[in-house]
Motif scaffolding. Structure first.
Motif, PDB file in Angstrom:
ATOM      1  N   GLY A 347     -14.401  -2.127  -5.635  1.00  0.00           N
ATOM      2  CA  GLY A 347     -14.228  -3.228  -4.695  1.00  0.00           C
ATOM      3  C   GLY A 347     -13.568  -2.795  -3.394  1.00  0.00           C
ATOM      4  N   MET A 348     -13.142  -1.538  -3.328  1.00  0.00           N
ATOM      5  CA  MET A 348     -12.423  -1.016  -2.170  1.00  0.00           C
ATOM      6  C   MET A 348     -13.223  -1.154  -0.878  1.00  0.00           C
ATOM      7  SD  MET A 348     -10.908   2.791  -2.300  1.00  0.00           S
ATOM      8  CE  MET A 348      -9.654   2.527  -3.533  1.00  0.00           C
ATOM      9  N   ALA A 349     -14.537  -0.960  -1.014  1.00  0.00           N
ATOM     10  CA  ALA A 349     -15.409  -0.953   0.155  1.00  0.00           C
ATOM     11  C   ALA A 349     -15.527  -2.333   0.792  1.00  0.00           C
ATOM     12  CB  ALA A 349     -16.792  -0.434  -0.240  1.00  0.00           C
ATOM     13  N   HIS A 350     -15.065  -3.358   0.111  1.00  0.00           N
ATOM     14  CA  HIS A 350     -15.269  -4.706   0.647  1.00  0.00           C
ATOM     15  C   HIS A 350     -13.972  -5.388   1.034  1.00  0.00           C
ATOM     16  CE1 HIS A 350     -19.233  -3.962  -0.888  1.00  0.00           C
ATOM     17  NE2 HIS A 350     -18.698  -3.718  -2.065  1.00  0.00           N
ATOM     18  N   GLU A 351     -12.893  -4.626   1.086  1.00  0.00           N
ATOM     19  CA  GLU A 351     -11.624  -5.255   1.408  1.00  0.00           C
ATOM     20  C   GLU A 351     -10.923  -4.492   2.510  1.00  0.00           C
ATOM     21  OE1 GLU A 351      -9.969  -6.851  -2.548  1.00  0.00           O
ATOM     22  OE2 GLU A 351      -8.196  -6.516  -1.297  1.00  0.00           O
ATOM     23  N   GLU A 352     -10.350  -5.224   3.462  1.00  0.00           N
ATOM     24  CA  GLU A 352      -9.584  -4.560   4.513  1.00  0.00           C
ATOM     25  C   GLU A 352      -8.191  -4.212   3.994  1.00  0.00           C
ATOM     26  OE1 GLU A 352      -9.570  -7.339   7.863  1.00  0.00           O
ATOM     27  OE2 GLU A 352     -11.368  -8.117   6.896  1.00  0.00           O
ATOM     28  N   GLY A 353      -7.602  -3.212   4.608  1.00  0.00           N
ATOM     29  CA  GLY A 353      -6.178  -2.963   4.366  1.00  0.00           C
ATOM     30  C   GLY A 353      -5.841  -2.271   3.060  1.00  0.00           C
ATOM     31  N   VAL A 354      -6.846  -1.778   2.340  1.00  0.00           N
ATOM     32  CA  VAL A 354      -6.570  -1.131   1.056  1.00  0.00           C
ATOM     33  C   VAL A 354      -5.760   0.158   1.274  1.00  0.00           C
ATOM     34  CG1 VAL A 354      -7.596  -0.062  -0.986  1.00  0.00           C
ATOM     35  CG2 VAL A 354      -8.603  -2.132  -0.027  1.00  0.00           C
ATOM     36  N   ALA A 355      -6.200   0.950   2.243  1.00  0.00           N
ATOM     37  CA  ALA A 355      -5.498   2.209   2.522  1.00  0.00           C
ATOM     38  C   ALA A 355      -4.064   1.926   2.959  1.00  0.00           C
ATOM     39  CB  ALA A 355      -6.237   2.991   3.601  1.00  0.00           C
ATOM     40  N   GLY A 356      -3.897   0.914   3.806  1.00  0.00           N
ATOM     41  CA  GLY A 356      -2.566   0.560   4.291  1.00  0.00           C
ATOM     42  C   GLY A 356      -1.622   0.251   3.138  1.00  0.00           C
ATOM     43  N   ARG A 357      -2.150  -0.464   2.141  1.00  0.00           N
ATOM     44  CA  ARG A 357      -1.335  -0.829   0.984  1.00  0.00           C
ATOM     45  C   ARG A 357      -0.864   0.411   0.240  1.00  0.00           C
ATOM     46  NH1 ARG A 357      -4.891  -5.355  -1.716  1.00  0.00           N
ATOM     47  NH2 ARG A 357      -3.907  -5.187  -3.748  1.00  0.00           N
ATOM     48  N   MET A 358      -1.784   1.326   0.055  1.00  0.00           N
ATOM     49  CA  MET A 358      -1.435   2.533  -0.709  1.00  0.00           C
ATOM     50  C   MET A 358      -0.409   3.378   0.043  1.00  0.00           C
ATOM     51  SD  MET A 358      -3.879   5.299  -2.468  1.00  0.00           S
ATOM     52  CE  MET A 358      -3.467   7.038  -2.627  1.00  0.00           C
ATOM     53  N   PHE A 359      -0.623   3.575   1.331  1.00  0.00           N
ATOM     54  CA  PHE A 359       0.292   4.455   2.070  1.00  0.00           C
ATOM     55  C   PHE A 359       1.657   3.804   2.290  1.00  0.00           C
ATOM     56  CE2 PHE A 359      -3.936   6.024   3.781  1.00  0.00           C
ATOM     57  CZ  PHE A 359      -4.029   6.981   2.788  1.00  0.00           C
ATOM     58  N   ARG A 360       1.660   2.473   2.415  1.00  0.00           N
ATOM     59  CA  ARG A 360       2.932   1.775   2.550  1.00  0.00           C
ATOM     60  C   ARG A 360       3.771   1.982   1.295  1.00  0.00           C
ATOM     61  NH1 ARG A 360       6.302   1.489   5.581  1.00  0.00           N
ATOM     62  NH2 ARG A 360       4.884   0.793   7.192  1.00  0.00           N
ATOM     63  N   ALA A 361       3.102   1.841   0.137  1.00  0.00           N
ATOM     64  CA  ALA A 361       3.825   1.990  -1.134  1.00  0.00           C
ATOM     65  C   ALA A 361       4.420   3.395  -1.255  1.00  0.00           C
ATOM     66  CB  ALA A 361       2.876   1.717  -2.304  1.00  0.00           C
ATOM     67  N   LEU A 362       3.659   4.395  -0.833  1.00  0.00           N
ATOM     68  CA  LEU A 362       4.165   5.770  -0.908  1.00  0.00           C
ATOM     69  C   LEU A 362       5.337   5.955   0.051  1.00  0.00           C
ATOM     70  CD1 LEU A 362       0.753   7.667  -1.164  1.00  0.00           C
ATOM     71  CD2 LEU A 362       2.485   7.458  -2.959  1.00  0.00           C
ATOM     72  N   ALA A 363       5.199   5.384   1.254  1.00  0.00           N
ATOM     73  CA  ALA A 363       6.272   5.512   2.243  1.00  0.00           C
ATOM     74  C   ALA A 363       7.540   4.827   1.747  1.00  0.00           C
ATOM     75  CB  ALA A 363       5.817   4.906   3.570  1.00  0.00           C
ATOM     76  N   ASP A 364       7.387   3.624   1.183  1.00  0.00           N
ATOM     77  CA  ASP A 364       8.561   2.890   0.702  1.00  0.00           C
ATOM     78  C   ASP A 364       9.267   3.647  -0.420  1.00  0.00           C
ATOM     79  OD1 ASP A 364       8.075   0.978   2.561  1.00  0.00           O
ATOM     80  OD2 ASP A 364       7.221  -0.507   1.173  1.00  0.00           O
ATOM     81  N   ALA A 365       8.499   4.464  -1.149  1.00  0.00           N
ATOM     82  CA  ALA A 365       9.122   5.272  -2.202  1.00  0.00           C
ATOM     83  C   ALA A 365       9.660   6.583  -1.634  1.00  0.00           C
ATOM     84  CB  ALA A 365       8.112   5.538  -3.317  1.00  0.00           C
ATOM     85  N   GLY A 366       9.607   6.720  -0.310  1.00  0.00           N
ATOM     86  CA  GLY A 366      10.145   7.916   0.349  1.00  0.00           C
ATOM     87  C   GLY A 366       9.294   9.166   0.130  1.00  0.00           C
ATOM     88  N   ILE A 367       8.021   8.950  -0.162  1.00  0.00           N
ATOM     89  CA  ILE A 367       7.149  10.098  -0.472  1.00  0.00           C
ATOM     90  C   ILE A 367       6.312  10.480   0.745  1.00  0.00           C
ATOM     91  CG2 ILE A 367       5.192  10.852  -1.891  1.00  0.00           C
ATOM     92  CD1 ILE A 367       6.348   8.868  -4.054  1.00  0.00           C
ATOM     93  N   ASN A 368       6.379  11.741   1.103  1.00  0.00           N
ATOM     94  CA  ASN A 368       5.605  12.211   2.253  1.00  0.00           C
ATOM     95  C   ASN A 368       4.195  12.569   1.796  1.00  0.00           C
ATOM     96  OD1 ASN A 368       5.263  12.758   4.927  1.00  0.00           O
ATOM     97  ND2 ASN A 368       6.173  14.805   4.856  1.00  0.00           N
ATOM     98  N   VAL A 369       3.205  12.092   2.564  1.00  0.00           N
ATOM     99  CA  VAL A 369       1.811  12.372   2.237  1.00  0.00           C
ATOM    100  C   VAL A 369       1.379  13.600   3.019  1.00  0.00           C
ATOM    101  CG1 VAL A 369      -0.540  11.483   2.378  1.00  0.00           C
ATOM    102  CG2 VAL A 369       1.338   9.939   1.793  1.00  0.00           C
ATOM    103  N   ARG A 370       0.901  14.629   2.320  1.00  0.00           N
ATOM    104  CA  ARG A 370       0.602  15.897   2.986  1.00  0.00           C
ATOM    105  C   ARG A 370      -0.837  16.004   3.442  1.00  0.00           C
ATOM    106  NH1 ARG A 370       4.282  19.241   3.068  1.00  0.00           N
ATOM    107  NH2 ARG A 370       6.225  18.606   2.099  1.00  0.00           N
ATOM    108  N   MET A 371      -1.739  15.333   2.734  1.00  0.00           N
ATOM    109  CA  MET A 371      -3.140  15.357   3.128  1.00  0.00           C
ATOM    110  C   MET A 371      -3.777  14.083   2.600  1.00  0.00           C
ATOM    111  SD  MET A 371      -4.628  19.236   2.697  1.00  0.00           S
ATOM    112  CE  MET A 371      -6.125  18.976   1.793  1.00  0.00           C
ATOM    113  N   ILE A 372      -4.809  13.588   3.295  1.00  0.00           N
ATOM    114  CA  ILE A 372      -5.505  12.391   2.823  1.00  0.00           C
ATOM    115  C   ILE A 372      -7.005  12.637   2.897  1.00  0.00           C
ATOM    116  CG2 ILE A 372      -6.022   9.944   3.278  1.00  0.00           C
ATOM    117  CD1 ILE A 372      -3.308   9.790   4.762  1.00  0.00           C
TER     118      ILE A 372
END
Ligand code: ADP
Ligand code: ASP
Ligand code: MG
Length: 598
Positions: A347-372
């Motif tokens: 269902g990812m392809a039909h919803e806006e903001g999915v990526a934002g949700r995932m990266f926000r959650a990682l950021a809030d947990a203080g986790i640095n994303v090295r590659m996407i």
């Protein structure tokens, strides 16, 4: 009369009592009037013990002898299983891979199935026997015993179900179904009642160890309904089926590949052929590449990063260093301490903001994303291995996976099988060949790149939260490996939204001392099929025709079911022609814009 394949994993046949209990399940099916084929793994940790035993003889045993050794584990368990069926008063015959006629190629330790003869199986079933087949093994054209790779009994089971046209394949294991993530890592994980082939294929190949990824390739290619359930307790289990029957969710599950390594070839001349040179050398060495990320680059040079399983790092780094020198690249760096966390959902392809949700959650947990990297139905983020479990927890919670979606059935629905295999299967020479279904050109996308971003947690979250707020449908996302403390994020949007996307990017860049590069029209080529990532060398088959046509690749992302590349708008048509030819697809097709943005 239905035909059913039942597979019992190692823990399900770990001791005589468990073998007897499993045999009783097969007998119950048989008594209900079904034709039953059982596929059995080696008992308990037998395969690990055999690996360890070989290690006591030599650190580098021959691959052929290793297969000879490992195949004995399954030979023991099928014989015992057949005896257990006899003890219950029924006919059973155990067969090794070679006795069944499971023909494979000669790649010891990771052989692929070419064909399976069904005559012997059918005769035994017709005669009223339960057939007990050894999982994980086959025989090559010279009569050598081969094995399909660790966990390969799942693949034997689904492949047998495919050739027998079985009504279903039941996988009995130590969990009672497919969970939203590995329940051993996250106790809050929840069993799913159903999951789509494509989702399971991505999850399995992105690290969910519950099913051998190649078994799902078979299931999808041949339309085999697969049911995963517990050996030890009754319950509805999970049905793996085609997407139109599964529930579309933005994310169905989270997978973790804990032992990844990252390699970057730095400052490669940004010209046609660079990627080809690198990935063909890696393919020739038999190394399957995982995430591939090429940054947009500056001053005619780009970095190419990719990940491989940690075990392949030494070899992959050596190959990369050789190619880097040939290409005149600045050098090669690598990092063995990373892990990949992926969210998967049709269902990812039909919803806006999915990526934002995932990266926000990682950021809030203080986790640095090295590659996407992203695919049509998955988003993968590379993080430090030390952050892996916390990252799984954060992403799982961000998509609300611990609670059922409203209206979601808790019982696996009974499913009418679709016995007609995909058209594409008819073009294959071997059952496990790469199946490319189509290659299409989408000329309606724009590319936006943020250069020189600070490499700190939350950058990707901010970019995609802003994009989501602006109502932008983001399709491909690529964040390259940061260098000198600076990161680069590229994404595509529909061309009609190019100006708005650029404005969003400029606002973010201004606040963070970054710069923006935008290309209002680019061409995106997508190759879809089955087994795209697991076949070493597919990326190479993509790069070669483009190189020969003199076409430069600006961005690439890969997944198990799809491979996307971005090239200059003016080169889209030529790229399409070259690729369709290379993959044996009819000329003239593939011009529809891609169905839906992510
Ligand atoms: P078998 O020996 O029966 O083949 P495996 O050990 O290969 O069993 O697979 C079952 C294990 O897979 C489970 O015990 C669980 O820890 C792990 N696993 C990983 N991801 C998942 C998931 N998404 N859902 C269920 N189990 C998972
Ligand atoms: N016995 C093999 C292994 O442990 C195959 C399997 O269990 O699927 O990898
Ligand atoms: Mg397994």
């Amino acid at each position: 009369m239905a035909t059913v394949v039942q597979k019992f994993g190692g823990t399900s046949v770990a001791d005589p009592q468990k073998i007897k209990a499993a045999a009783a399940k097969a007998v119950a099916r048989h008594e209900a009037g079904d034709r039953v084929v059982v596929v059995v793994s080696a008992m308990g940790h037998q395969t690990d013990q055999l690996v360890e035993l070989a290690g006591q003889i030599t650190p580098r045993p021959s691959a052929r002898e290793m297969d000879m050794l490992l195949s004995t584990g399954e030979q023991v368990s099928v014989a015992l299983f057949a005896m257990a069926v006899h003890a219950l008063g029924h006919q059973a015959v155990s067969l090794t891979g070679s006795q069944i006629g499971i023909r494979t190629d000669s790649r010891h330790g990771r052989a692929r199935i070419k064909s399976i003869s069904t005559e012997q199986l059918q005769n035994l079933l017709d005669g009223g026997s339960i057939v007990i087949a050894a999982g994980f093994q086959g025989i090559d054209q010279h009569g050598n015993i081969t094995t399909l790779g660790r966990g390969g009994s799942d693949t034997t089971a689904v492949a047998l179900a495919a050739v027998l046209g079985a009504d279903r394949c039941e996988i009995y294991t130590d969990v009672d179904g497919i969970y939203t993530t590995d329940p051993r890592i996250l106790p809050a994980a929840r069993r799913l009642s159903s999951i789509a082939y494509d989702e399971m294929l991505e999850l399995a190949s992105l690290g969910a160890g519950v099913m051998h990824p190649r078994s799902i390739e078979f299931a999808k290619k041949f339309g085999v309904p697969v049911m995963v359930r517990s050996s030890f307790k009754e319950g509805p289990g999970t049905m793996i089926l085609s997407a139109d029957r599964a529930k579309p969710r933005p994310a169905s599950g989270v997978a973790l590949a804990k032992d990844e390594a990252r390699i970057t070839v730095e400052s490669v001349p940004d010209q046609p052929g660079s990627s080809h040179a690198l990935f063909s050398a890696l393919a020739a060495a038999g190394i399957a590449i995982d995430m591939i990320v090429q940054n947009v680059g500056q001053a005619g040079r780009a970095d190419i990063s990719f990940t491989v399983p940690s075990d392949d790092l030494a070899q992959a780094a050596a190959v990369s260093e050789r190619v880097a020198a040939e290409l005149g690249a600045a050098g090669v760096s690598h990092d063995d301490g990373v892990a990949k966390v992926s969210a998967v959902g049709v269902g990812m392809a039909h919803e806006e903001g999915v990526a934002g949700r995932m990266f926000r959650a990682l950021a809030d947990a203080g986790i640095n994303v090295r590659m996407i990297t992203t695919g049509e139905i998955k988003i993968s983020a590379l993080v430090d291995r030390a952050d892996a479990a916390a990252a799984v927890r954060a992403v799982h919670a961000a998509f609300g996976l611990e609670t059922p979606t409203p209206g979601e059935a808790t019982e696996a629905e009974d499913h009418v099988p679709n016995p007609s295999p995909l058209e594409v299967v008819r073009r294959l020479e071997g059952m496990e060949d790469l199946a490319v279904e189509d290659c299409v050109l989408d000329s309606s996308q724009a590319l936006v790149t943020l250069l020189d971003l600070p490499d700190t947690p939350g950058v990707a979250a901010d970019v995609f939260a802003e994009a989501g707020r602006a109502g932008l449908f983001v399709d491909m996302i690529v964040q390259s490996h940061p260098r000198d403390g600076r990161a680069e994020i590229s994404f595509t949007v529909p061309a009609a939204d190019a100006e708005r996307a650029t404005a969003v990017a400029r606002a973010i860049a201004a606040a963070r001392g970054a710069t923006v590069a935008d290309v209002p029209h680019v061409a995106k080529l997508s190759i879809t099929g089955v087994g795209i990532r697991s076949h070493a060398g597919v990326a190479d088959r993509l790069f070669q025709p483009l190189t020969e046509a003199g076409i430069n690749i600006d961005l690439v992302n890969t997944s198990e079911v799809r491979l996307n590349v971005i090239v200059a708008a003016g080169q889209g048509e030529r790229a399409l022609k070259a690729l369709r030819k290379a993959f044996g697809l009819p000329a003239g097709g593939g011009r529809e814009p891609a169905a839906s943005p992510a």
